[in-house]
Scaffold this motif. Sequence first.
Motif, PDB file in Angstrom:
ATOM      1  N   ALA A  23       0.832  -1.205   0.000  1.00  0.00           N
ATOM      2  CA  ALA A  23       0.000   0.000   0.000  1.00  0.00           C
ATOM      3  C   ALA A  23       0.867   1.256   0.000  1.00  0.00           C
ATOM      4  O   ALA A  23       1.800   1.364   0.777  1.00  0.00           O
ATOM      5  CB  ALA A  23      -0.902   0.001   1.230  1.00  0.00           C
ATOM      6  N   PRO A  24       0.574   2.216  -0.876  1.00  0.00           N
ATOM      7  CA  PRO A  24       1.333   3.462  -0.868  1.00  0.00           C
ATOM      8  C   PRO A  24       1.045   4.268   0.397  1.00  0.00           C
ATOM      9  O   PRO A  24      -0.079   4.269   0.897  1.00  0.00           O
ATOM     10  CB  PRO A  24       0.838   4.198  -2.116  1.00  0.00           C
ATOM     11  N   ALA A  25       2.063   4.906   0.918  1.00  0.00           N
ATOM     12  CA  ALA A  25       1.907   5.718   2.130  1.00  0.00           C
ATOM     13  C   ALA A  25       0.828   6.768   1.914  1.00  0.00           C
ATOM     14  O   ALA A  25       0.738   7.376   0.857  1.00  0.00           O
ATOM     15  CB  ALA A  25       3.231   6.390   2.488  1.00  0.00           C
ATOM     16  N   GLY A  26      -0.019   6.957   2.920  1.00  0.00           N
ATOM     17  CA  GLY A  26      -1.076   7.956   2.839  1.00  0.00           C
ATOM     18  C   GLY A  26      -2.362   7.461   2.219  1.00  0.00           C
ATOM     19  O   GLY A  26      -3.365   8.150   2.238  1.00  0.00           O
ATOM     20  N   SER A  27      -2.360   6.235   1.677  1.00  0.00           N
ATOM     21  CA  SER A  27      -3.566   5.707   1.048  1.00  0.00           C
ATOM     22  C   SER A  27      -4.500   5.129   2.109  1.00  0.00           C
ATOM     23  O   SER A  27      -4.096   4.866   3.240  1.00  0.00           O
ATOM     24  CB  SER A  27      -3.201   4.611   0.040  1.00  0.00           C
ATOM     25  N   TRP A  28      -5.769   4.905   1.733  1.00  0.00           N
ATOM     26  CA  TRP A  28      -6.719   4.291   2.664  1.00  0.00           C
ATOM     27  C   TRP A  28      -6.266   2.887   3.035  1.00  0.00           C
ATOM     28  O   TRP A  28      -6.386   2.456   4.173  1.00  0.00           O
ATOM     29  CB  TRP A  28      -8.131   4.273   2.078  1.00  0.00           C
ATOM     30  N   LEU A  29      -5.694   2.136   2.071  1.00  0.00           N
ATOM     31  CA  LEU A  29      -5.233   0.779   2.356  1.00  0.00           C
ATOM     32  C   LEU A  29      -4.132   0.801   3.410  1.00  0.00           C
ATOM     33  O   LEU A  29      -4.145  -0.014   4.341  1.00  0.00           O
ATOM     34  CB  LEU A  29      -4.753   0.087   1.080  1.00  0.00           C
ATOM     35  N   ALA A  30      -3.201   1.747   3.313  1.00  0.00           N
ATOM     36  CA  ALA A  30      -2.141   1.862   4.329  1.00  0.00           C
ATOM     37  C   ALA A  30      -2.747   2.233   5.680  1.00  0.00           C
ATOM     38  O   ALA A  30      -2.366   1.680   6.717  1.00  0.00           O
ATOM     39  CB  ALA A  30      -1.108   2.902   3.899  1.00  0.00           C
ATOM     40  N   GLN A  31      -3.702   3.176   5.684  1.00  0.00           N
ATOM     41  CA  GLN A  31      -4.387   3.575   6.919  1.00  0.00           C
ATOM     42  C   GLN A  31      -5.130   2.383   7.519  1.00  0.00           C
ATOM     43  O   GLN A  31      -5.053   2.128   8.714  1.00  0.00           O
ATOM     44  CB  GLN A  31      -5.363   4.717   6.617  1.00  0.00           C
ATOM     45  N   LYS A  32      -5.855   1.637   6.674  1.00  0.00           N
ATOM     46  CA  LYS A  32      -6.633   0.489   7.145  1.00  0.00           C
ATOM     47  C   LYS A  32      -5.719  -0.568   7.761  1.00  0.00           C
ATOM     48  O   LYS A  32      -6.030  -1.134   8.810  1.00  0.00           O
ATOM     49  CB  LYS A  32      -7.423  -0.088   5.969  1.00  0.00           C
ATOM     50  N   GLY A 129     -12.461   4.119  13.296  1.00  0.00           N
ATOM     51  CA  GLY A 129     -12.685   4.408  11.881  1.00  0.00           C
ATOM     52  C   GLY A 129     -12.371   3.211  11.014  1.00  0.00           C
ATOM     53  O   GLY A 129     -12.028   3.357   9.843  1.00  0.00           O
ATOM     54  N   LEU A 130     -12.501   2.021  11.583  1.00  0.00           N
ATOM     55  CA  LEU A 130     -12.169   0.791  10.869  1.00  0.00           C
ATOM     56  C   LEU A 130     -13.436  -0.021  10.630  1.00  0.00           C
ATOM     57  O   LEU A 130     -13.994  -0.605  11.565  1.00  0.00           O
ATOM     58  CB  LEU A 130     -11.167  -0.032  11.686  1.00  0.00           C
ATOM     59  N   PRO A 131     -13.944  -0.055   9.395  1.00  0.00           N
ATOM     60  CA  PRO A 131     -15.141  -0.833   9.108  1.00  0.00           C
ATOM     61  C   PRO A 131     -14.840  -2.324   9.123  1.00  0.00           C
ATOM     62  O   PRO A 131     -13.701  -2.745   8.912  1.00  0.00           O
ATOM     63  CB  PRO A 131     -15.540  -0.371   7.710  1.00  0.00           C
ATOM     64  N   GLY A 132     -15.887  -3.114   9.392  1.00  0.00           N
ATOM     65  CA  GLY A 132     -15.766  -4.565   9.306  1.00  0.00           C
ATOM     66  C   GLY A 132     -15.774  -5.022   7.856  1.00  0.00           C
ATOM     67  O   GLY A 132     -16.133  -4.269   6.950  1.00  0.00           O
ATOM     68  N   ALA A 133     -15.400  -6.270   7.652  1.00  0.00           N
ATOM     69  CA  ALA A 133     -15.269  -6.804   6.293  1.00  0.00           C
ATOM     70  C   ALA A 133     -16.595  -6.792   5.531  1.00  0.00           C
ATOM     71  O   ALA A 133     -16.607  -6.613   4.316  1.00  0.00           O
ATOM     72  CB  ALA A 133     -14.714  -8.225   6.352  1.00  0.00           C
ATOM     73  N   TYR A 139     -17.043   6.652   1.551  1.00  0.00           N
ATOM     74  CA  TYR A 139     -15.797   7.318   1.929  1.00  0.00           C
ATOM     75  C   TYR A 139     -15.872   8.811   1.628  1.00  0.00           C
ATOM     76  O   TYR A 139     -16.569   9.234   0.703  1.00  0.00           O
ATOM     77  CB  TYR A 139     -14.618   6.690   1.179  1.00  0.00           C
ATOM     78  N   ASP A 140     -15.115   9.599   2.393  1.00  0.00           N
ATOM     79  CA  ASP A 140     -15.058  11.040   2.148  1.00  0.00           C
ATOM     80  C   ASP A 140     -14.026  11.335   1.061  1.00  0.00           C
ATOM     81  O   ASP A 140     -13.416  10.421   0.487  1.00  0.00           O
ATOM     82  CB  ASP A 140     -14.795  11.815   3.453  1.00  0.00           C
ATOM     83  N   GLU A 141     -13.830  12.612   0.773  1.00  0.00           N
ATOM     84  CA  GLU A 141     -12.912  13.013  -0.307  1.00  0.00           C
ATOM     85  C   GLU A 141     -11.459  12.656  -0.030  1.00  0.00           C
ATOM     86  O   GLU A 141     -10.630  12.645  -0.939  1.00  0.00           O
ATOM     87  CB  GLU A 141     -13.042  14.521  -0.594  1.00  0.00           C
ATOM     88  N   HIS A 142     -11.126  12.312   1.224  1.00  0.00           N
ATOM     89  CA  HIS A 142      -9.760  11.919   1.581  1.00  0.00           C
ATOM     90  C   HIS A 142      -9.612  10.405   1.683  1.00  0.00           C
ATOM     91  O   HIS A 142      -8.562   9.914   2.088  1.00  0.00           O
ATOM     92  CB  HIS A 142      -9.353  12.564   2.911  1.00  0.00           C
ATOM     93  N   GLY A 143     -10.681   9.663   1.336  1.00  0.00           N
ATOM     94  CA  GLY A 143     -10.623   8.211   1.353  1.00  0.00           C
ATOM     95  C   GLY A 143     -10.920   7.593   2.709  1.00  0.00           C
ATOM     96  O   GLY A 143     -10.787   6.383   2.870  1.00  0.00           O
ATOM     97  N   ARG A 144     -11.329   8.401   3.695  1.00  0.00           N
ATOM     98  CA  ARG A 144     -11.647   7.879   5.027  1.00  0.00           C
ATOM     99  C   ARG A 144     -13.128   7.519   5.084  1.00  0.00           C
ATOM    100  O   ARG A 144     -13.940   8.111   4.371  1.00  0.00           O
ATOM    101  CB  ARG A 144     -11.333   8.932   6.096  1.00  0.00           C
TER     102      ARG A 144
END
Length: 191
Positions: A23-32, A129-133, A139-144
């Motif tokens: 996952a690229p840094a700053g992406s939703w996948l990295a955050q998740k 801020g972690l949804p279940g599977a 998502y908002d404009e920042h991917g959160r």
Amino acid sequence: MRIILVVFTLLWLSGCAYKAEKAPAGSWLAQKNALAQLQQWQLSARLGIITSDERGSLSLFWRQNRNDYRMNLTNVVGKRVFDLSRQGRSVQLTDSDGQQHQAADARELVQRLTGWDLPVEQLSYWIKGLPGATDQVTYDEHGRPSTIKAHGWELRYLGYTQIEGLWLPSRLDLSHQDTKLRLAINQWELN
């Protein structure tokens, strides 16, 4: 020589494929991924609760340690409403009179003793801020996550704050049938 070249090419391609999945840094996948690995944290917050029978404002303290937690609710004058903890498979609730009650299911125990329908087990994820599977998420404009629908609950994330490189919720609303919860998080501590 041809076999060595084919093996080298396959190894090189498999290395590229592995890097492409990272996952690229700053992406939703990295955050998740970072949120999923966050196993120890605590927060303090104000909790507004509205049901068909009552409404009130409480102080919430939550400490999470892997799958175990302690959730303490107090009223505006600092008197304990209840203290809920989970250790292993055992859930224990200490009520305002100091009486201890045990069960295997936190949601059922809280509802039986207070009449409040609180999604305690899911809340330990949703509050980060972690949804279940299987949750339905927008998502908002920042991917959160902006909204989550799951288990009959609807969550709206109204604000985020950045703590140690993670975007964590600062305000959220939850609703389920005749129960509405409003959470305003004052302080996060990540361990």
